[in-house]
Write an enzyme that holds these catalytic residues in place. Sequence first.
Site: not given
Length: 301
Positions: A150, A174, A247, A250, A273, A282
């Site tokens: 990210r 995150k 993004h 990504r 994730h 994806y």
Amino acid sequence: MVSERQHVVDFLNYLMIEKNCSPYTIEHYEKDINDFTSFLKQQAIEGFAAVSYVLVRQYLVTLHEKKYARNTVARKISAMRSFYRFLNREKIIEEHNPFAMASLPKKARMLPQFLYEKELERLFNVSDVTTPMGQRNQAILEILYGTGIRVSELCKMQLRDLDLNVEIALVKGKGKKERYVPIGSFARESLEKYIQDGRKLLLEKTEKKSDALFLNYKGEPLTVRGVRTILNKLIEESSLTIHISPHVLRHTFATHMLNEGADLRAVQELLGHANLSSTQVYTHVSKSHLKKIYNNAHPRA
């Protein structure tokens, strides 16, 4: 008595310090709360404690009348729900959350936008790598596409997070989660050139010392907004007619990995994730790749 605005400020600080949310996320939360506050003023409602479920339903109607996209409406309601949970937790209002019963509109499932190889090639050929800024921009492109991280993770990277000898990087994701990602040979070469040359020259423009990997033209740590500005400029110079954000690189990383046969769980780990469902978006394939599979596999293709 603490003002309503101070409650909002406290909530935003909570998101930043305790939840480790990105500046981009916090910016959207603040905008969503401010939009709801404006709605309360129009309805002559004073204070968050006076909000009822009926008023929330009315707010939803207002959002639909303004023709907000379903995803935007869902985000706004989710933001307010989180805000009221915070107000409950801090005992600022009594135990009621008028947004708890509000049903979120089903999000439109959009296929992630990604770049084809020819588009990437044009983008990678724009930067003048004889200049410090060009070396930095090339390294940014290579690492965003080469690792799928990210943009917020890119901006957090420190020099010590890289081990170019074994082509690996420590990424701070995150929720204070960390993971290691491999760096490809193209990204490694761009990073080596930038660190040994361009970054040193950029650092000379300030008296402040910084361990941040990517610096702006003043020699200070690059921000998320700064990366977006750089990408917009590179897109313009490459004459690509599409709009891309960091993004999209990504998305492109994940799409290309899966198109070439990478394991879905491996891609999940690389992207950071928490849930596999986030990665499954994806699993779409490009039209050209789909046709290639069909031609190779179908007996009467």
